[in-house]
Motif scaffolding. Structure first.
Motif, PDB file in Angstrom:
ATOM      1  N   ASP A   3       0.861  -1.186   0.000  1.00 20.39           N
ATOM      2  CA  ASP A   3       0.000   0.000   0.000  1.00 20.39           C
ATOM      3  C   ASP A   3       0.901   1.241   0.000  1.00 20.39           C
ATOM      4  O   ASP A   3       1.834   1.341   0.803  1.00 20.39           O
ATOM      5  CB  ASP A   3      -0.871  -0.019   1.261  1.00 20.39           C
ATOM      6  CG  ASP A   3      -1.870   1.104   1.248  1.00 20.39           C
ATOM      7  OD1 ASP A   3      -3.067   0.819   1.192  1.00 20.39           O
ATOM      8  OD2 ASP A   3      -1.443   2.288   1.296  1.00 20.39           O
ATOM      9  N   ASP A  36      -0.982   8.522 -10.454  1.00 19.25           N
ATOM     10  CA  ASP A  36      -2.189   8.255 -11.253  1.00 19.25           C
ATOM     11  C   ASP A  36      -2.947   7.171 -10.493  1.00 19.25           C
ATOM     12  O   ASP A  36      -2.877   5.998 -10.809  1.00 19.25           O
ATOM     13  CB  ASP A  36      -1.723   7.782 -12.648  1.00 19.25           C
ATOM     14  CG  ASP A  36      -2.856   7.302 -13.527  1.00 19.25           C
ATOM     15  OD1 ASP A  36      -3.981   7.785 -13.351  1.00 19.25           O
ATOM     16  OD2 ASP A  36      -2.591   6.460 -14.418  1.00 19.25           O
ATOM     17  N   SER A  37      -3.652   7.620  -9.459  1.00 15.97           N
ATOM     18  CA  SER A  37      -4.324   6.653  -8.582  1.00 15.97           C
ATOM     19  C   SER A  37      -5.556   6.101  -9.308  1.00 15.97           C
ATOM     20  O   SER A  37      -5.971   6.658 -10.320  1.00 15.97           O
ATOM     21  CB  SER A  37      -4.766   7.350  -7.288  1.00 15.97           C
ATOM     22  OG  SER A  37      -6.012   7.971  -7.475  1.00 15.97           O
ATOM     23  N   TYR A  62      -9.157  -4.118 -11.229  1.00 12.34           N
ATOM     24  CA  TYR A  62      -7.703  -4.296 -11.132  1.00 12.34           C
ATOM     25  C   TYR A  62      -7.410  -5.694 -10.612  1.00 12.34           C
ATOM     26  O   TYR A  62      -7.919  -6.085  -9.557  1.00 12.34           O
ATOM     27  CB  TYR A  62      -7.077  -3.259 -10.189  1.00 12.34           C
ATOM     28  CG  TYR A  62      -7.063  -1.861 -10.778  1.00 12.34           C
ATOM     29  CD1 TYR A  62      -6.193  -1.534 -11.812  1.00 12.34           C
ATOM     30  CD2 TYR A  62      -7.920  -0.878 -10.311  1.00 12.34           C
ATOM     31  CE1 TYR A  62      -6.182  -0.259 -12.372  1.00 12.34           C
ATOM     32  CE2 TYR A  62      -7.917   0.403 -10.862  1.00 12.34           C
ATOM     33  CZ  TYR A  62      -7.045   0.691 -11.892  1.00 12.34           C
ATOM     34  OH  TYR A  62      -7.044   1.955 -12.456  1.00 12.34           O
ATOM     35  N   LYS A  91      -8.566   8.375   1.808  1.00 10.34           N
ATOM     36  CA  LYS A  91      -7.310   7.706   1.416  1.00 10.34           C
ATOM     37  C   LYS A  91      -6.423   8.686   0.633  1.00 10.34           C
ATOM     38  O   LYS A  91      -5.201   8.749   0.847  1.00 10.34           O
ATOM     39  CB  LYS A  91      -7.643   6.484   0.537  1.00 10.34           C
ATOM     40  CG  LYS A  91      -6.464   5.674   0.132  1.00 10.34           C
ATOM     41  CD  LYS A  91      -6.075   4.712   1.212  1.00 10.34           C
ATOM     42  CE  LYS A  91      -4.838   3.925   0.840  1.00 10.34           C
ATOM     43  NZ  LYS A  91      -4.392   3.037   1.885  1.00 10.34           N
ATOM     44  N   GLN A 133      -3.344   1.617 -18.597  1.00  9.57           N
ATOM     45  CA  GLN A 133      -2.000   2.116 -18.903  1.00  9.57           C
ATOM     46  C   GLN A 133      -2.086   3.474 -19.607  1.00  9.57           C
ATOM     47  O   GLN A 133      -2.912   3.670 -20.495  1.00  9.57           O
ATOM     48  CB  GLN A 133      -1.309   1.101 -19.817  1.00  9.57           C
ATOM     49  CG  GLN A 133       0.125   1.454 -20.162  1.00  9.57           C
ATOM     50  CD  GLN A 133       0.738   0.404 -21.077  1.00  9.57           C
ATOM     51  OE1 GLN A 133       0.206  -0.704 -21.216  1.00  9.57           O
ATOM     52  NE2 GLN A 133       1.841   0.735 -21.712  1.00  9.57           N
ATOM     53  N   ILE A 134      -1.219   4.381 -19.222  1.00  8.49           N
ATOM     54  CA  ILE A 134      -1.218   5.698 -19.879  1.00  8.49           C
ATOM     55  C   ILE A 134       0.022   5.810 -20.782  1.00  8.49           C
ATOM     56  O   ILE A 134       0.983   5.059 -20.613  1.00  8.49           O
ATOM     57  CB  ILE A 134      -1.274   6.854 -18.845  1.00  8.49           C
ATOM     58  CG1 ILE A 134      -0.097   6.771 -17.878  1.00  8.49           C
ATOM     59  CG2 ILE A 134      -2.587   6.841 -18.100  1.00  8.49           C
ATOM     60  CD1 ILE A 134       0.019   7.986 -16.979  1.00  8.49           C
ATOM     61  N   THR A 185       2.150   2.478  -9.336  1.00  6.85           N
ATOM     62  CA  THR A 185       2.989   2.190 -10.505  1.00  6.85           C
ATOM     63  C   THR A 185       2.261   1.493 -11.634  1.00  6.85           C
ATOM     64  O   THR A 185       2.565   1.714 -12.809  1.00  6.85           O
ATOM     65  CB  THR A 185       4.200   1.339 -10.055  1.00  6.85           C
ATOM     66  OG1 THR A 185       4.896   2.098  -9.070  1.00  6.85           O
ATOM     67  CG2 THR A 185       5.137   1.054 -11.197  1.00  6.85           C
ATOM     68  N   GLY A 186       1.315   0.630 -11.342  1.00 11.39           N
ATOM     69  CA  GLY A 186       0.549  -0.072 -12.379  1.00 11.39           C
ATOM     70  C   GLY A 186       1.455  -0.823 -13.332  1.00 11.39           C
ATOM     71  O   GLY A 186       2.257  -1.667 -12.932  1.00 11.39           O
ATOM     72  N   SER A 187       1.352  -0.488 -14.631  1.00  4.44           N
ATOM     73  CA  SER A 187       2.129  -1.208 -15.651  1.00  4.44           C
ATOM     74  C   SER A 187       3.575  -0.713 -15.731  1.00  4.44           C
ATOM     75  O   SER A 187       4.351  -1.223 -16.535  1.00  4.44           O
ATOM     76  CB  SER A 187       1.461  -1.048 -17.010  1.00  4.44           C
ATOM     77  OG  SER A 187       1.585   0.296 -17.435  1.00  4.44           O
ATOM     78  N   THR A 214       4.660   2.650 -16.309  1.00  7.07           N
ATOM     79  CA  THR A 214       4.938   3.730 -17.274  1.00  7.07           C
ATOM     80  C   THR A 214       5.915   4.759 -16.705  1.00  7.07           C
ATOM     81  O   THR A 214       6.895   5.134 -17.365  1.00  7.07           O
ATOM     82  CB  THR A 214       3.608   4.418 -17.675  1.00  7.07           C
ATOM     83  OG1 THR A 214       2.675   3.407 -18.044  1.00  7.07           O
ATOM     84  CG2 THR A 214       3.805   5.376 -18.821  1.00  7.07           C
ATOM     85  N   PHE A 246       5.306   1.900  -6.108  1.00  7.62           N
ATOM     86  CA  PHE A 246       4.557   0.919  -5.299  1.00  7.62           C
ATOM     87  C   PHE A 246       3.312   0.481  -6.051  1.00  7.62           C
ATOM     88  O   PHE A 246       2.750   1.231  -6.855  1.00  7.62           O
ATOM     89  CB  PHE A 246       4.124   1.545  -3.969  1.00  7.62           C
ATOM     90  CG  PHE A 246       5.209   2.353  -3.321  1.00  7.62           C
ATOM     91  CD1 PHE A 246       6.381   1.739  -2.894  1.00  7.62           C
ATOM     92  CD2 PHE A 246       5.074   3.728  -3.166  1.00  7.62           C
ATOM     93  CE1 PHE A 246       7.392   2.482  -2.310  1.00  7.62           C
ATOM     94  CE2 PHE A 246       6.079   4.481  -2.586  1.00  7.62           C
ATOM     95  CZ  PHE A 246       7.244   3.854  -2.154  1.00  7.62           C
ATOM     96  N   LEU A 297      -0.216  -2.290  -5.149  1.00 10.01           N
ATOM     97  CA  LEU A 297      -0.830  -3.287  -4.262  1.00 10.01           C
ATOM     98  C   LEU A 297      -0.698  -4.696  -4.832  1.00 10.01           C
ATOM     99  O   LEU A 297      -0.705  -5.667  -4.078  1.00 10.01           O
ATOM    100  CB  LEU A 297      -2.330  -2.991  -4.142  1.00 10.01           C
ATOM    101  CG  LEU A 297      -2.794  -1.918  -3.178  1.00 10.01           C
ATOM    102  CD1 LEU A 297      -4.316  -1.812  -3.244  1.00 10.01           C
ATOM    103  CD2 LEU A 297      -2.356  -2.242  -1.763  1.00 10.01           C
ATOM    104  N   TYR A 310       1.201  -6.958 -10.977  1.00  7.51           N
ATOM    105  CA  TYR A 310       1.569  -5.717 -11.659  1.00  7.51           C
ATOM    106  C   TYR A 310       3.023  -5.346 -11.344  1.00  7.51           C
ATOM    107  O   TYR A 310       3.742  -4.837 -12.197  1.00  7.51           O
ATOM    108  CB  TYR A 310       0.630  -4.566 -11.252  1.00  7.51           C
ATOM    109  CG  TYR A 310      -0.807  -4.759 -11.672  1.00  7.51           C
ATOM    110  CD1 TYR A 310      -1.147  -5.632 -12.718  1.00  7.51           C
ATOM    111  CD2 TYR A 310      -1.833  -4.071 -11.043  1.00  7.51           C
ATOM    112  CE1 TYR A 310      -2.469  -5.812 -13.105  1.00  7.51           C
ATOM    113  CE2 TYR A 310      -3.164  -4.239 -11.439  1.00  7.51           C
ATOM    114  CZ  TYR A 310      -3.474  -5.113 -12.463  1.00  7.51           C
ATOM    115  OH  TYR A 310      -4.786  -5.279 -12.838  1.00  7.51           O
TER     116      TYR A 310
END
Ligand code: SAM
Length: 451
Positions: free
Chosen positions: A201, A220-221, A229, A247, A382-383, A407-409, A411, A426, A428, A432
């Protein structure tokens, strides 16, 4: 009785549709005879099953042996089941193609092995074209359905049952192929001095970072709009507003704490929460420098409102006056990130700065469509790299620490590391984290190849 292969080109009726047929036959009797050849049913499997269920004797008609069995079966099926989609017809066509090819071989054998050019015009031709005509779709649809049948029987079944479309199945197959290609390459993990992507987290992770240590943050939350997700389902991204914003207050507060005194922070948000995110950023003691509009071009359509095709990038700094802003930002290969001015492109004004200008706060960058080369399979939001790269190159220096709490993918990680910045991020989700780390490894390998 058995079912002839040509009878199996369309899936059997199930559930309510079959029950309706049973009750229709019960009330009105069997209106159309079942076509058979010997003890094989060519057309009418559902009527046969319904009669069996009702315990009544089915009415049969014997095939006269004339013409193409496949053509007859396709014609009857497609005509009767008008509600079946083009994708289902393409799937039926992919199976019909096999049967047409068998018929052609049979004809050839009967004609004493005559090559197709010696056969009469009426029976010459490509099995695929026959199948396309018989099922009322184009030959390219048959080819696409055939590829799916061969490479992913599960997806093919879904098309047959109307659970997915040919287009969606093609995209899914593409993703599967891309994933396989990506996973086949085994590259060393990035040097942790330059890049760390940590599962966890972001609030807890940010808490472990020292004060005033990060030059740039891009966040980019999730937007709390029901995105699935990692298979958690849409509900996990549909929290009550108070929870979502509570949050946001926590992670924005932590980000503000870890920023260097001259650090910058960018937070991307959709229209639903953008105003309240702006308030939280200001409450965290940050200074607003701009709100950038990312115009995504490929926005969704709406008939009762203006279609949403913009996202809002809040640009804040820790200090109102001291911050990094490289007005002549350029990539490591020297390519400038300045853009051409209208003075240059429209008015051809000689006084225009030949090096162009700093981009305005409206960024026209196409969003990543499903089949974009840059796209990471299996990640929903993804952006584009170009967008984050612009932020990193204008608002940080080589060697700086850049953080992406979501962080996601990966980018931001790729944009940072390939431009000589250090990165910590980071997420969750373990899967990913792994995929983003592997993406950074590939980007580093690509970069080293080019050097
Ligand atoms: C909108 S996506 C980020 C997309 C990213 N910019 C990209 O281009 O790939 C948000 C990501 O944040 C992750 N996430 C959600 N809540 C989190 C949290 N509390 N801490 C860390 N990551 C979180 C999700 O798993 C998801 O990967």
């Amino acid at each position: 009785m058995t079912f002839h292969p040509v009878a199996n080109m369309l899936p059997l009726l199930q559930g309510e549709a079959f029950d309706d047929l049973v009750s229709d036959i019960k009330t009105n009797g069997q209106r159309h005879a079942i076509l058979k050849a010997g003890n094989q049913i060519i057309d009418g499997r559902n009527r046969y099953r319904a009669c069996q269920k009702l315990g009544i004797k089915p009415v049969f008609e014997e095939w006269d042996g004339k013409g193409s069995l496949v053509e007859i079966s396709c014609g009857l099926n497609i005509k009767r089941r008008q509600i079946i989609s083009i994708s289902q017809r393409a799937a039926a066509g992919a199976l019909a193609e096999i049967e047409f090819a068998k018929e052609a071989k049979d004809r050839q054998r009967k004609a004493g092995g005559a090559v197709p050019s010696q056969l009469p015009e009426s029976v010459k031709g490509d099995a695929r074209d026959f199948a396309a005509r018989a099922c009322g779709v184009s030959a390219t649809y048959i080819t696409a359905a055939k590829k799916i049948r061969l490479e992913s029987p599960g997806l093919f079944k879904q098309i047959q049952n109307g659970e997915t479309t040919l287009a969606k199945a093609k995209r899914s197959l593409c993703r599967q192929e891309k994933t396989r290609r990506i996973e086949a390459v085994n590259l060393p993990a990035p040097d942790p001095k330059n890049c760390q992507i940590i599962k966890g987290d972001c609030v807890g992770q940010l808490e472990s970072l020292p004060w005033n240590s990060v030059r740039l943050i891009f966040a980019d939350s999730p937007y709390n709009i029901g995105i699935d997700y990692a298979g958690k389902g849409p509900k996990a991204d549909l929290k009550p507003d108070a929870d979502f914003l509570g949050k946001a207050k926590q992670w924005i507060g932590e980000c503000a704490r870890v920023l260097t005194p001259d650090g910058s922070m960018f937070v991307m948000m959709n229209s639903k929460y953008t105003d309240r995110i702006g308030v939280i950023l200001a409450d965290a003691g940050l200074h607003r420098r701009n709100i950038i509009i990312w115009h995504e071009e490929f926005g969704t359509h709406a008939s009762d409102n203006f279609a949403p095709c913009a996202r809002f990038i809040h640009y804040y700094t820790k200090d109102a006056k001291s911050f990094v802003f490289n007005s002549d930002a350029a990539r490591s290969n020297g390519a400038s990130l300045r853009v051409k001015s209208r003075r240059q492109t429209v008015y051809k004004d000689k006084r225009a700065d030949a090096s162009g200008k700093v981009p305005s706060n409206v960024w026209d960058i196409p969003r990543l469509v499903d089949n974009a080369a840059e796209r990471m399979p299996g990640f929903p939001t993804q952006i584009p790299l170009e967008l984050v790269e612009r932020i990193i190159l204008f608002c940080s220096e080589p060697g700086d620490l850049v953080i992406d709490p979501f962080t996601g993918s990966g980018t931001t990680a790729v944009a940072a590391v390939t431009n000589g910045r250090r990165f910590v991020g980071f997420d969750l989700e373990e899967k990913y984290v792994k995929a983003a780390t592997a993406r950074v490894s590939r980007a580093i390998a690509e970069m080293n190849k080019g050097n």
